[in-house]
Design a protein around this motif. Structure first.
Motif, PDB file in Angstrom:
ATOM      1  N   ALA A   1      -1.790  -2.285   4.677  1.00  0.00           N
ATOM      2  CA  ALA A   1      -0.351  -2.431   4.936  1.00  0.00           C
ATOM      3  C   ALA A   1      -0.098  -3.402   6.078  1.00  0.00           C
ATOM      4  O   ALA A   1       0.876  -4.163   6.058  1.00  0.00           O
ATOM      5  N   SER A   2      -0.978  -3.406   7.083  1.00  0.00           N
ATOM      6  CA  SER A   2      -0.760  -4.266   8.252  1.00  0.00           C
ATOM      7  C   SER A   2      -0.839  -5.746   7.878  1.00  0.00           C
ATOM      8  O   SER A   2      -0.299  -6.594   8.583  1.00  0.00           O
ATOM      9  N   PHE A   3      -1.522  -6.055   6.784  1.00  0.00           N
ATOM     10  CA  PHE A   3      -1.587  -7.447   6.330  1.00  0.00           C
ATOM     11  C   PHE A   3      -0.485  -7.761   5.307  1.00  0.00           C
ATOM     12  O   PHE A   3      -0.567  -8.742   4.568  1.00  0.00           O
ATOM     13  N   GLY A   4       0.507  -6.907   5.257  1.00  0.00           N
ATOM     14  CA  GLY A   4       1.662  -7.215   4.427  1.00  0.00           C
ATOM     15  C   GLY A   4       1.488  -6.925   2.945  1.00  0.00           C
ATOM     16  O   GLY A   4       2.203  -7.485   2.110  1.00  0.00           O
ATOM     17  N   PHE A   5       0.560  -6.048   2.604  1.00  0.00           N
ATOM     18  CA  PHE A   5       0.456  -5.605   1.211  1.00  0.00           C
ATOM     19  C   PHE A   5       1.346  -4.379   1.035  1.00  0.00           C
ATOM     20  O   PHE A   5       1.445  -3.549   1.928  1.00  0.00           O
ATOM     21  N   MET A   6       1.988  -4.282  -0.114  1.00  0.00           N
ATOM     22  CA  MET A   6       2.869  -3.137  -0.378  1.00  0.00           C
ATOM     23  C   MET A   6       2.176  -2.142  -1.319  1.00  0.00           C
ATOM     24  O   MET A   6       1.331  -2.515  -2.109  1.00  0.00           O
ATOM     25  N   PRO A   7       2.557  -0.863  -1.202  1.00  0.00           N
ATOM     26  CA  PRO A   7       1.869   0.166  -1.990  1.00  0.00           C
ATOM     27  C   PRO A   7       2.229   0.126  -3.472  1.00  0.00           C
ATOM     28  O   PRO A   7       3.348  -0.206  -3.837  1.00  0.00           O
ATOM     29  N   LEU A   8       1.265   0.456  -4.314  1.00  0.00           N
ATOM     30  CA  LEU A   8       1.520   0.629  -5.745  1.00  0.00           C
ATOM     31  C   LEU A   8       0.706   1.821  -6.231  1.00  0.00           C
ATOM     32  O   LEU A   8      -0.438   2.018  -5.824  1.00  0.00           O
ATOM     33  N   GLU A   9       1.323   2.628  -7.074  1.00  0.00           N
ATOM     34  CA  GLU A   9       0.594   3.674  -7.782  1.00  0.00           C
ATOM     35  C   GLU A   9       0.963   3.568  -9.256  1.00  0.00           C
ATOM     36  O   GLU A   9       2.118   3.326  -9.591  1.00  0.00           O
ATOM     37  N   THR A  10      -0.019   3.736 -10.108  1.00  0.00           N
ATOM     38  CA  THR A  10       0.236   3.723 -11.553  1.00  0.00           C
ATOM     39  C   THR A  10      -0.237   5.055 -12.137  1.00  0.00           C
ATOM     40  O   THR A  10      -1.035   5.759 -11.513  1.00  0.00           O
ATOM     41  N   PRO A  11       0.256   5.413 -13.324  1.00  0.00           N
ATOM     42  CA  PRO A  11      -0.181   6.674 -13.948  1.00  0.00           C
ATOM     43  C   PRO A  11      -1.698   6.689 -14.183  1.00  0.00           C
ATOM     44  O   PRO A  11      -2.299   5.635 -14.404  1.00  0.00           O
TER      45      PRO A  11
END
Lengths: 455, 455
Positions: A33-43
């Motif tokens: 997250a600190s490097f600017g990646f956003m969270p994703l979750e998939t089924p």
């Protein structure tokens, strides 16, 4: 009575182990997250038709299919509707293609979820395991500058984990293929040579040389030797990496493209402040997967080379060609955290740690309950994790309980402490007891500071 | 080309929605941990034989079975080896029984994982959804004091979520059964009446009354009316709850046991500082599940009663009788977070939020790259989540990109800023631009404070 047990090939932890694992997961997540990646979750399951588009028989044998009891009874021919994901890359491809018009590019996501492989279970191989992925996906194009950002993230992750020194090693598919070109190796033979070089670790140089000069390949002894010499290139510092790239001499346009990209990556790693001991050229890295087209990464623990790569990835030209006509180039990397945790534990590098609970509020007398509850709430308000003993029992039993759970402190406030306006804190590691002023919530901050080790 | 899509009955989110969902998950986890619960994760699949011990046909129809492609081909008779968990209670029972000798009791765990039900998908019903559970498990016995701790945790969770006022309502199975006894309702008829009262919400009083005096039950009109009057009891304050318990009069030993337990729970909630508006007696709550034996909880949003219970649970006498001879009483509660999130979104209570990225470091000129990378790293070292634009493009494009992602600030440091020893910060919400002193990492703390809104 049924014997309680888990399926083989799964990693289930005791509470104090789980706390350690959770800490690793949090480090990965916070750093991503600190490097600017956003969270994703998939089924956990995808439609089989969508999941299995690109994969051959090899992958399909390892897939877990999912059926409700109703569907199972019907026993219809053909593949079941649903299957468990076997990695996070196919779900990413499906996600980006499905939501293309709602996303901003470059699309940067991290995804930390479990994946499933129907492998025969064996020691250290899991049928269910965590993958922790980051990828940056461009639309139409993506600068090779992103190639340098990925190892900077990984450097930060493993630095925070404190699992010993490590080296992020890389090679470049274009450098490799360009070098093949200079040797007159073209077309599908390039793929075959690539796959053969990828086996160097397992088969050793002699066996690989035999294969390369043997019937199937028919390369000259000199060509085979030049391939092996190329594969032996490793750098030991930033300057050494640049020198070794220069020493490779000139080559085809593709060769130069790969070399220049690696030079830029090296320069950016310096700008990003990544210590030069943490990255190196390793021209033996091929990464078997066909879809890599640029830089490829592997990461090893310096003191435990036998563990192999703990984090691998690379660049690909087109993420989602099965799902969309848009060209979606990307670069990414994956940490297989269940396997890494298991190996670190086996190697004695990590062990079960302290509890997630900071302090146990003891209860010595039934009359102290109200006071114990309000002390607990006051300490929670200061950000501490607090367990309250709700049943009065012998103090020795409460110490024993806290100790078994790895709780570092016990707070006691009986009648005598109340009269004195105090709380007694016992440090279970040292056995030392300290009395601190406590007359209510207004004194909780000082007690909390002490328990956090700031005082 | 395959159309990219997810299986129906799953909840997959866009990045800014996922950030909101993640924030809810974090609140639940941090709050559970603050009350001294330790983390637990179990494999997504259990051995079918272990998972399905206690369950009847009703549950079995909703189970998802898992088979590798190899097993599928063999098509052997009988149930497949593996099945996906349908809740977190059965895995907990299996875990505690399996690891009984390695655990300290009372065993306090939280578990936040997805569960699977092979239901026909419909709006707002999910086949895959998150459950967030806490349970305290005793060995041989567990004080009813733990009954009060659970709503204190839930109060803290929903308070932090800021989703409006809510009420944790409870009833007690012993109060209910004791009341039935005073009416001469005994044995299996108690279960039948319990199940009927549980339908009050859906069927309404008139229909339930008809059933109770009808052929199957054969209760007198007076008895039916007394049951319904009992079910109507709701408290509106702490004192009112105590008064309404007193007004129920005397009853059997079991009735008194339930009443005294509820009184103690009410007193402890006060000691724990839970606002009295947040808890209430609701003697219509029955909770259909047979295994509850003491207090039962439901939680509703005051402004959205139509959403129904957002968090339910209760006390049970014996968690794991299928797996162990040990008696393991417990009390617990579960938040169905996927459904809650979906309902809050439908009701307009929550919407897609800001990015998880705090600031975008812009790149206006290729010559600024090194500076942009080191500024980014300096801000990361201050605990910020930072994305760097690695390709120079028009500033308007970069603002647009940040805005689409919900990133609140853009940091710019071109040639003119470098000369002036500054960094320019643009607030995308207000459009305001602020120049701050910046000559290197030593100035990063002040910039970070500003970006965090502390300055």
């Amino acid at each position: 009575m049924i014997k309680p047990r888990t399926a083989s090939g799964t990693l289930e932890l005791l509470p104090r182990e789980q706390v350690v694992f959770q800490r690793l997961l949090d480090i990965v997540r916070d750093t991503y997250a600190s490097f600017g990646f956003m969270p994703l979750e998939t089924p956990v399951f995808e439609l089989s038709e969508v999941l299995l588009t690109k994969t051959g028989g090899e992958t399909e044998r390892q897939v877990y299919f999912v059926q409700s009891s109703g569907a199972l009874e019907k026993n219809e021919p053909g593949l079941p509707e649903l299957a468990l994901r076997f990695d996070l890359t196919v779900p990413l491809a499906r996600y980006v293609a499905e939501h293309e018009h709602d996303l901003a590019f470059p699309f940067r996501r991290y995804q930390i979820q479990r994946v499933y492989r129907g492998e025969r279970a064996q020691k250290g191989r899991f049928r269910e395991f965590y993958q922790c992925d980051i990828d940056v996906i461009g639309k139409d194009s993506l600068s090779t500058r992103y190639d340098a950002e990925i190892p900077a993230v990984i450097n930060a992750v493993f630095e925070r984990m404190q699992i010993g020194e490590f080296t992020i090693q890389f090679n470049h598919r274009k450098l490799l293929r360009g070098f093949f070109e200079t040797l007159g190796i073209e077309g599908t033979q390039q793929d075959a040579v690539l796959r053969e070089l990828d086996k160097l670790d397992k088969r050793g140089e002699a066996a690989v040389r035999d294969t390369l000069v043997g019937e199937g390949f028919g390369l000259s002894a000199d060509t085979a030797e030049r391939l092996l010499a190329f594969s032996r290139v490793r750098s030991v510092s930033h300057e050494d990496a640049l020198a070794k790239l220069a020493a490779l001499g000139e080559g085809t346009a593709m060769f130069k493209e790969g070399r220049d990209a690696l030079r830029n990556t090296l320069e950016q790693l310096k700008s990003l402040g990544v210590p030069e001991s943490r990255y190196a050229l390793n021209l033996s890295i091929a990464r078997g997967l066909d879809y890599y087209t640029g830089i490829v990464y592997e990461t090893t623990l310096d003191a435990h080379p036998g563990i192999g790569s703990i984090c691998s990835g690379g660049r690909y030209d087109n993420l989602a060609s099965s799902y969309t006509k848009s060209k979606l180039p990307g670069v990414g990397i994956s940490i297989g955290l269940s396997r890494l945790y298991w190996q670190l534990r086996e190697a004695g590098i990590i062990e079960a740690g302290a509890s997630s609970v900071d302090v146990l509020v003891a209860l010595m007398d039934e009359a102290d309950l109200e006071d114990a509850l309000s002390l607990s709430q006051s300490l929670r308000a200061q950000g501490l994790n607090v367990e309250t003993q709700l049943e009065a029992r012998k103090l020795a039993k409460q110490f024993q309980y806290a100790d078994k759970l790895g709780i570092p402190y016990v707070a006691m406030r009986g009648g005598s402490e109340r009269e004195a306006g105090q709380v007694t804190i016992k440090n279970l590691k040292t056995g030392a007891q300290t009395a601190m002023p406590y007359n209510g919530a207004q004194d909780a901050a000082a007690v909390a500071r002490y328990l956090k080790g700031d005082a």
